[in-house]
Design a protein around this motif. Structure first.
Motif, mmCIF file in Angstrom:
data_model
loop_
_atom_site.group_PDB
_atom_site.id
_atom_site.type_symbol
_atom_site.label_atom_id
_atom_site.label_comp_id
_atom_site.label_asym_id
_atom_site.label_seq_id
_atom_site.Cartn_x
_atom_site.Cartn_y
_atom_site.Cartn_z
ATOM 1 N N ASN A 216 0.832 -1.193 0.000
ATOM 2 C CA ASN A 216 0.000 0.000 0.000
ATOM 3 C C ASN A 216 0.879 1.261 0.000
ATOM 4 N N GLU A 239 -6.536 11.548 -0.174
ATOM 5 C CA GLU A 239 -7.709 11.833 0.668
ATOM 6 C C GLU A 239 -9.000 11.698 -0.157
ATOM 7 N N ASN A 242 -9.639 8.018 -1.094
ATOM 8 C CA ASN A 242 -10.066 7.229 0.069
ATOM 9 C C ASN A 242 -11.525 7.444 0.444
ATOM 10 N N SER A 243 -12.209 8.375 -0.234
ATOM 11 C CA SER A 243 -13.632 8.597 0.082
ATOM 12 C C SER A 243 -14.518 7.545 -0.596
ATOM 13 N N HIS A 249 -15.567 -1.664 3.463
ATOM 14 C CA HIS A 249 -14.830 -0.524 4.026
ATOM 15 C C HIS A 249 -14.716 0.584 2.977
ATOM 16 N N HIS A 250 -13.593 1.289 2.961
ATOM 17 C CA HIS A 250 -13.313 2.315 1.969
ATOM 18 C C HIS A 250 -11.967 1.998 1.343
ATOM 19 N N VAL A 251 -11.711 2.569 0.162
ATOM 20 C CA VAL A 251 -10.330 2.581 -0.325
ATOM 21 C C VAL A 251 -9.499 3.218 0.787
ATOM 22 N N ASN A 252 -8.338 2.651 1.053
ATOM 23 C CA ASN A 252 -7.531 3.169 2.166
ATOM 24 C C ASN A 252 -6.054 3.204 1.772
ATOM 25 N N ILE A 253 -5.721 4.222 0.940
ATOM 26 C CA ILE A 253 -4.323 4.364 0.515
ATOM 27 C C ILE A 253 -3.562 5.082 1.628
ATOM 28 N N LEU A 254 -2.416 4.527 2.005
ATOM 29 C CA LEU A 254 -1.606 5.129 3.072
ATOM 30 C C LEU A 254 -0.808 6.318 2.511
ATOM 31 N N THR A 255 0.182 6.783 3.245
ATOM 32 C CA THR A 255 0.893 8.002 2.825
ATOM 33 C C THR A 255 2.328 7.697 2.395
#
Ligand SMILES: NC(=O)c1ccc[n+]([C@@H]2O[C@H](COP(=O)([O-])OP(=O)(O)OC[C@H]3O[C@@H](n4cnc5c(N)ncnc54)[C@H](O)[C@@H]3O)[C@@H](O)[C@H]2O)c1
Length: 440
Positions: A216, A239, A242-243, A249-255
């Motif tokens: 990720n 951001e 990830n919405s 759940h949601h798309v959850n891309i880290l940083t």
């Protein structure tokens, strides 16, 4: 030997075993920690934490004083413990293979002290099959015991709070072992327990978590590269992306950041890859995640070059203050820190470096750089670039006005702070330059 239901042995009182042991003692168990390193044994018995982990020092001091936590090198101390946790190291060998020597040695050396009815938990990260094929034959030979794999999934820097919050996965070598360990961890840590049907499944669960994180971050890193070329802010894209609701759940891309380091993420994807090879699969996701993330320090330095050397200035005319060498925020752990390749790349180009990290011990710092550790004030004075490479709280608290005063016109390189847009605007108003990984 009669077993004490409230007594737990933790074999391997290292970076993470020390937190597990201290928290168990704090929850009221009598804990005997066993480590082959006499410095760790002495430090803890004197009420001192051998590791710089938030909250650990106070917890060790309190529980040693209360007589609930004691360390020894003597493995016979496990004899009356109803529960024995094994948390020794599982590094990669020089050949890039999982090195299970510490697990094998620990399991073999406790055999003389194994008692009927004891419950064993392996918490070290291991390739699937290790609990059943390596540890179980050694222990069951001696007595009727219970054995399960229960991965440790907390992160350094937040380990104490996460230990009593993150669900615990348990998979035993048989149903009775799963039950016994699940009941114990539920009672001891008071967290939700996720039971899986085998030790192999629990072992692969841990590797799945770490491969997901590494892959990720690699995705975030490649989005950062594109964002650089498109002149957009990667955090804004992440951001927004990830919405999107997806599945449960949601798309959850880290940083993205200056790099991915530490003891676990740099090796666990390779455990997955080697496991694949053993079954005839050339799995690509671990190769991709490791390759992309290993390239991040060099990419970060190229971003610094682009700003500092844009007017024909030479690296040898530039001073860079490096804030943070630990691989993780608010820890002193420098194992496989991505800051080391950043420092090496900066030095190779000829930059003049001033380095500081208030969390890292002198011995730890020496494994990263020969350069002396300086104070924060020194690392932000007279610099062309102040590079935030770890997000320690001391760095979070730094005022941009102070940096602008001590290093007028400097570049603030954001390798991990994820500064808000307001803060970046404030820097620009103070005539500082800003560059993040995929932003600014
Ligand atoms: N550090 C983390 O954030 C983290 C998180 C989750 C899981 N893990 C996993 O937990 C395990 C331990 O990691 P760590 O970071 O604490 O490693 P570590 O190297 O800091 O600790 C291991 C400890 O075990 C001791 N030891 C080794 N063999 C021994 C033996 N035979 N008898 C007694 N003591 C012995 C060593 O002296 C050392 O203190 C690894 O498998 C790691 O992958 C680590």
């Amino acid at each position: 030997m009669s077993l004490n239901e409230n007594k737990v042995a933790v074999i391997g009182f290292g970076n993470i075993g020390s937190v597990v042991g201290a928290v168990l003692a704090d929850k009221g168990q009598t804990v005997v920690g066993i480590d082959r390193d006499q410095r760790i044994v002495d430090a803890v018995n004197n009420g001192l934490s051998p590791f710089n982990e938030p909250g650990l020092q106070a917890m060790i001091q309190k529980n040693v004083a209360a007589g609930r936590l004691k360390l020894t090198q003597d493995l016979s101390a496990i004899e009356d413990c109803a529960y024995v946790i094994i948390m020794v190291g599982t590094p990669l060998s020089d050949e890039g293979e999982p090195d299970l020597a510490q697990i094998t040695a620990a399991a073999k050396s406790i055999v003389p002290y194994v008692s009927k009815g004891q419950t064993f938990l392996i918490k070290s990260t291991v390739p699937p099959g290790t609990t059943e094929k390596l540890v179980w034959p050694i222990l069951k030979e001696k007595a009727e015991v219970f054995l399960a794999f229960s991965p440790e999934r907390v992160s350094e820097g937040r380990a104490i709070e996460e230990l009593v919050a993150v669900p615990i996965v348990v998979g035993g070598v048989d149903a009775a072992s799963t039950d016994r360990v699940a009941t114990f961890v539920e009672r001891a840590f008071q967290v939700r327990v996720v039971r899986v049907q085998s030790a192999r499944a629990a072992e692969l669960t841990k590797l799945a978590d770490n491969l997901w994180i590494d892959l990720n971050i690699a995705l975030a890193a490649e989005l950062a590269k594109l964002s650089e070329s498109l002149d957009i802010d990667v955090l804004e894209v992440i951001e927004a992306a990830n919405s999107l609701p997806k599945g449960m759940h949601h798309v959850n891309i880290l940083t993205p950041s200056v790099g991915v380091g530490g003891y676990c993420l740099t090796k666990d994807p390779w455990f997955v890859h080697r496991m694949g090879v053993s079954f005839g699969w050339d799995l690509q996701t671990p190769v991709v995640s490791r390759t992309v993330n290993d390239g991040l320090p060099e990419f970060s330095v190229s971003l610094i070059d682009r700003v500092l050397l844009s007017n024909g200035k030479k690296a040898s005319d530039c001073k860079v203050g490096v804030l943070g060498i630990a691989f993780k925020t608010n820890t002193g752990d420098v194992r496989f820190t991505p800051v080391k390749p950043v420092i090496d790349a900066l030095q190779k180009r000829g930059y003049n470096l001033t380095i500081c990290d208030p969390w890292v011990s002198a011995d730890g710092a020496k494994t990263v750089t020969e350069l002396p550790m300086k104070s924060i004030e020194e690392a932000i004075t007279g610099m062309d670039c102040v590079a935030f490479l770890t997000g320690h709280k001391e760095f979070q608290e730094l005022s941009m006005a102070r940096i602008a005063e001590l290093s007028p016109g400097a570049l603030v390189f954001d390798g991990r702070m994820f500064f808000s847009r307001e803060k970046i605007a404030q820097m620009k108003a103070l005539n500082l330059k800003y560059k993040g990984v995929g932003r600014g």
